[in-house]
Structure formats: structure tokens, C-alpha cells
Design a protein around this motif. Structure first.
Motif, PDB file in Angstrom:
ATOM      1  N   ARG A 128       0.863  -1.281   0.014  1.00 61.90           N
ATOM      2  CA  ARG A 128      -0.143   0.013  -0.080  1.00 61.90           C
ATOM      3  C   ARG A 128       0.846   1.260   0.027  1.00 61.90           C
ATOM      4  N   GLU A 129       1.901   1.083   0.749  1.00 63.17           N
ATOM      5  CA  GLU A 129       2.905   2.277   0.872  1.00 63.17           C
ATOM      6  C   GLU A 129       3.863   2.600  -0.466  1.00 63.17           C
ATOM      7  N   MET A 130       3.548   1.506  -1.500  1.00 65.01           N
ATOM      8  CA  MET A 130       4.466   1.749  -2.876  1.00 65.01           C
ATOM      9  C   MET A 130       3.497   2.451  -3.933  1.00 65.01           C
ATOM     10  N   SER A 131       4.200   2.956  -4.696  1.00 62.65           N
ATOM     11  CA  SER A 131       3.427   3.309  -5.925  1.00 62.65           C
ATOM     12  C   SER A 131       2.859   2.372  -6.839  1.00 62.65           C
ATOM     13  N   ALA A 137      -0.501   2.967  -4.014  1.00 65.17           N
ATOM     14  CA  ALA A 137      -1.445   1.772  -4.120  1.00 65.17           C
ATOM     15  C   ALA A 137      -2.564   1.855  -3.182  1.00 65.17           C
ATOM     16  N   GLY A 138      -2.210   2.172  -2.068  1.00 68.26           N
ATOM     17  CA  GLY A 138      -3.238   2.275  -0.785  1.00 68.26           C
ATOM     18  C   GLY A 138      -4.295   3.394  -1.012  1.00 68.26           C
ATOM     19  N   GLU A 139      -3.969   4.208  -1.783  1.00 67.42           N
ATOM     20  CA  GLU A 139      -4.959   5.401  -2.147  1.00 67.42           C
ATOM     21  C   GLU A 139      -5.769   5.087  -3.052  1.00 67.42           C
ATOM     22  N   LEU A 140      -5.788   4.326  -3.840  1.00 65.97           N
ATOM     23  CA  LEU A 140      -6.599   3.811  -5.044  1.00 65.97           C
ATOM     24  C   LEU A 140      -7.906   3.355  -4.629  1.00 65.97           C
ATOM     25  N   PRO A 141      -9.058   3.814  -5.174  1.00 62.91           N
ATOM     26  CA  PRO A 141     -10.490   2.984  -4.927  1.00 62.91           C
ATOM     27  C   PRO A 141     -10.282   1.601  -4.994  1.00 62.91           C
ATOM     28  N   TYR A 142     -11.044   1.078  -4.342  1.00 62.52           N
ATOM     29  CA  TYR A 142     -11.137  -0.516  -4.164  1.00 62.52           C
ATOM     30  C   TYR A 142     -11.194  -1.283  -5.616  1.00 62.52           C
ATOM     31  N   GLY A 143     -11.895  -0.800  -6.411  1.00 58.37           N
ATOM     32  CA  GLY A 143     -12.203  -1.233  -7.725  1.00 58.37           C
ATOM     33  C   GLY A 143     -10.600  -1.330  -8.319  1.00 58.37           C
ATOM     34  N   GLN A 147      -7.732  -1.143  -6.951  1.00 54.20           N
ATOM     35  CA  GLN A 147      -6.845  -1.904  -6.278  1.00 54.20           C
ATOM     36  C   GLN A 147      -6.914  -3.422  -6.880  1.00 54.20           C
ATOM     37  N   ARG A 148      -8.148  -3.975  -7.186  1.00 48.83           N
ATOM     38  CA  ARG A 148      -8.437  -5.254  -7.730  1.00 48.83           C
ATOM     39  C   ARG A 148      -7.802  -5.208  -9.106  1.00 48.83           C
ATOM     40  N   ARG A 149      -7.984  -4.155  -9.974  1.00 49.87           N
ATOM     41  CA  ARG A 149      -7.416  -4.526 -11.179  1.00 49.87           C
ATOM     42  C   ARG A 149      -5.981  -4.370 -11.228  1.00 49.87           C
ATOM     43  N   LEU A 150      -5.366  -3.659 -10.239  1.00 50.47           N
ATOM     44  CA  LEU A 150      -3.612  -3.381  -9.829  1.00 50.47           C
ATOM     45  C   LEU A 150      -3.401  -5.025  -9.706  1.00 50.47           C
ATOM     46  N   GLU A 151      -4.296  -5.547  -8.908  1.00 45.54           N
ATOM     47  CA  GLU A 151      -3.900  -6.919  -8.249  1.00 45.54           C
ATOM     48  C   GLU A 151      -3.701  -7.758  -9.592  1.00 45.54           C
TER      49      GLU A 151
END
Ligand SMILES: Nc1ncnc2c1ncn2[C@@H]1O[C@H](COP(=O)(O)OP(=O)(O)O)[C@@H](O)[C@H]1O
Ligand SMILES: [Mg+2]
Length: 272
Positions: free
Chosen positions: A104-107, A162-168, A170-174
Motif C-alpha cells: 500500500r505504501e508503494m506506488s 497503491a493504498g490510495e486507489l479506490p477498491y475497484g 486496487q483489484r485491477r492492480l492486483e
């Protein structure tokens, strides 16, 4: 029918006296979405953990087919789950988790680079010396990261935390992170959990694009039946650890055994 990338053959998994999976067999076809569904406690997550190498199955075989031929992965020992190992579980398979696990603390882009470094395990010495091979690998990792950000419609977020993104997102980032490692099979554990309807629609589109445009083979556990019916080519239903139905979305949706399992009644009551 296309070739099977993944073949699960008579797999059983016991925890002491509890049988979480009993004689489970199914396959995942290349370039298709296979969904694993079933009521709570049916054994879906356990099956996923056997496939992705978090558990070693008590019995049976799990075979991953690829360009190097069939690889029996059922006999590999369980790996301890230590920091970072959830990014790359075993060669050729990448997964996402029901509870999003990002740095979360990384870009956003750093999350994708870390995943690739763990996958390739470039030697430390080549990094210190900055050999040509290391610089080439680094350039390719960055290109791949931006390519998948583009594919997941996240390019504008590359430098956000990463931790600042909306949940949806973050899912797509995963999913982007998993795709960066070039998996033969991607396993998604309840990707729609916690998403709102519009995020769920975006997710469905992303998963369909993975198959249609990239020929990616997808295995997904999902509770959202609307999503499952929309994106799946093939559905396998587990109940009490056993496969009770296997086929097209249409076949499964009309199978009395499946309706009974979800309603918690007997099959005869459904047929009546
Ligand atoms: N590590 C474990 N130790 C003991 N029992 C477990 C373990 N993991 C799962 N189980 C049991 O196995 C069964 C299937 O669980 P699970 O695979 O999590 O089901 P699902 O994901 O379909 O809800 C449940 O009865 C659960 O309690
Ligand atoms: Mg589960």
C-alpha cells in the motif's frame, strides 16, 4: 474444445478428520474462464490453495500443461508462506486474494516491478554491477508494467500510492500484477468481493478481455452469480468438498443438484 491448461485429477484434501475436498476432478481449458462455485464451506478455497501450491493435496494429481509439456505439480511440497511469496506461488500460476494484498505504501508501478523481480530473481550481483543483462531486464520489467497498467485502464494512476486507489482499481492492480509475471493460469479468489455494481461491471470487462484479447486462461472463485454467469465459459460446482455439477453456465444453472445445494434442500425437493 481447446486443450486443458490445468487438470485436477481425483484430488482429496484432508485436515485431520475434516475432508475439505473429496475426489475432485475438473479441467480448465486454454483461453477460457472456468469458475469454481459452491456454498460456504464447500471446499473452494482449499482447492485453490492446492492448485496454487499453498497446500499439498493429500491425494490425486494436479497437472499444468504448457509449452514444455505436462508438468505434474501435485507432488510439490507446501511452501511456507513468507513475505512476498504470495506474489509468485509456483511457476506458471499467479493468483489474487479475496482480501487484497498490495504494498500500500508503494506506488502502483512499483507494485508491478516488485512482482517481476520476485518472479525472475535476478542475481544481486548483476544488480550492483548493473550489467547489460540486468539493465535490459529492468527496461523490460518497466515496459511490461506500463503495458498491463494500460490494459487494466490504470495508466493514469502509475505514480499514485497503491493504498490510495479506490477498491475497484486496487483489484485491477492486483490482476495487472499477476499478469506481469506472464502466468499460464491466473487464479482469482472472489475478485468481486467488496466491489460496487459499477466496479463489478468494469471487472467483468477486464476478465473477459484477458481471455479474448490475450488468450489468458482464468480460474475464478466467485459468489456474485450474475458475474459468474456473465463471464464464465465453464462452471464447476463444489458442495461438501465434492463436485456436484460441471458444465456450461446454462447446464449448471438448470441442474437440480446445484439449486438444491444453494437452497440447502434435497435434490428431490427441487425436482418436485
Ligand atoms: N486449514 C484448515 N484446517 C482445518 N480445516 C480447514 C482448513 N481450511 C479449511 N478447512 C475446512 O474445510 C472445509 C472447506 O473450507 P473452504 O475450502 O474454506 O471452503 P469454501 O472456500 O468453499 O468456503 C470447511 O469445513 C473448513 O472448515
Ligand atoms: Mg473460501
Amino acid at each position: 474444445m481447446n486443450a486443458a491448461i490445468l487438470e485436477v485429477q481425483n484430488v482429496s484434501m484432508r485436515f485431520g478428520g475434516i475432508v475439505a475436498n473429496r475426489n475432485v476432478s475438473f479441467s480448465a481449458e486454454k483461453g477460457a474462464v472456468t469458475a469454481l462455485i459452491g456454498p460456504n464451506g464447500a471446499g473452494k478455497t482449499t482447492m485453490f490453495n492446492c492448485i496454487t501450491g499453498f497446500y499439498r493435496a493429500s491425494e490425486g494429481r494436479i497437472v499444468l500443461n504448457g509449452k514444455d509439456g505436462a508438468q505434474d505439480i501435485g507432488d510439490l511440497a507446501t511452501r511456507p508462506i513468507t513475505g512476498g511469496s504470495h506474489l509468485v506461488t509456483r511457476a506458471g500460476i499467479a493468483r489474487t486474494f479475496q482480501n487484497i494484498r498490495l504494498f500500500r505504501e508503494m506506488s502502483v508501478v512499483e507494485n508491478l516491478l516488485v512482482a517481476q523481480h520476485l518472479a525472475t530473481r535476478n542475481g544481486i550481483l548483476s544488480g550492483v554491477l548493473r550489467t547489460p543483462a540486468f539493465r535490459r531486464a529492468e527496461r523490460e520489467a518497466i515496459d511490461r508494467a506500463y503495458y498491463w497498467l494500460e490494459q487494466m485502464s490504470l495508466a493514469d494512476d502509475a505514480n499514485r500510492l497503491a493504498g490510495e486507489l479506490p477498491y475497484g482499481r486496487q483489484r485491477r492492480l492486483e490482476i495487472a500484477r499477476a499478469m506481469c509475471t506472464g502466468p499460464r493460469l491466473i487464479c482469482l479468489d472472489e475478485p468481486a468481493a467488496g466491489l460496487n455494481p459499477s466496479e463489478t461491471r468494469d471487472l467483468a470487462e477486464v476478465i473477459q478481455r484477458l481471455c479474448k484479447e490475450h488468450g489468458q486462461t482464468v480460474l475464478v472463485i466467485e459468489h456474485d452469480m450474475g458475474l459468474v454467469m456473465r463471464i464464465s465459459n465453464h462452471i464447476v460446482v463444489l458442495d461438501h468438498g465434492e463436485v456436484i455439477s460441471d458444465g456450461t453456465p446454462d447446464h449448471v444453472a438448470n441442474d437440480p443438484a446445484v439449486v438444491a445445494a444453494y437452497l440447502g434442500v434435497s435434490e428431490e425437493e427441487v425436482r418436485a
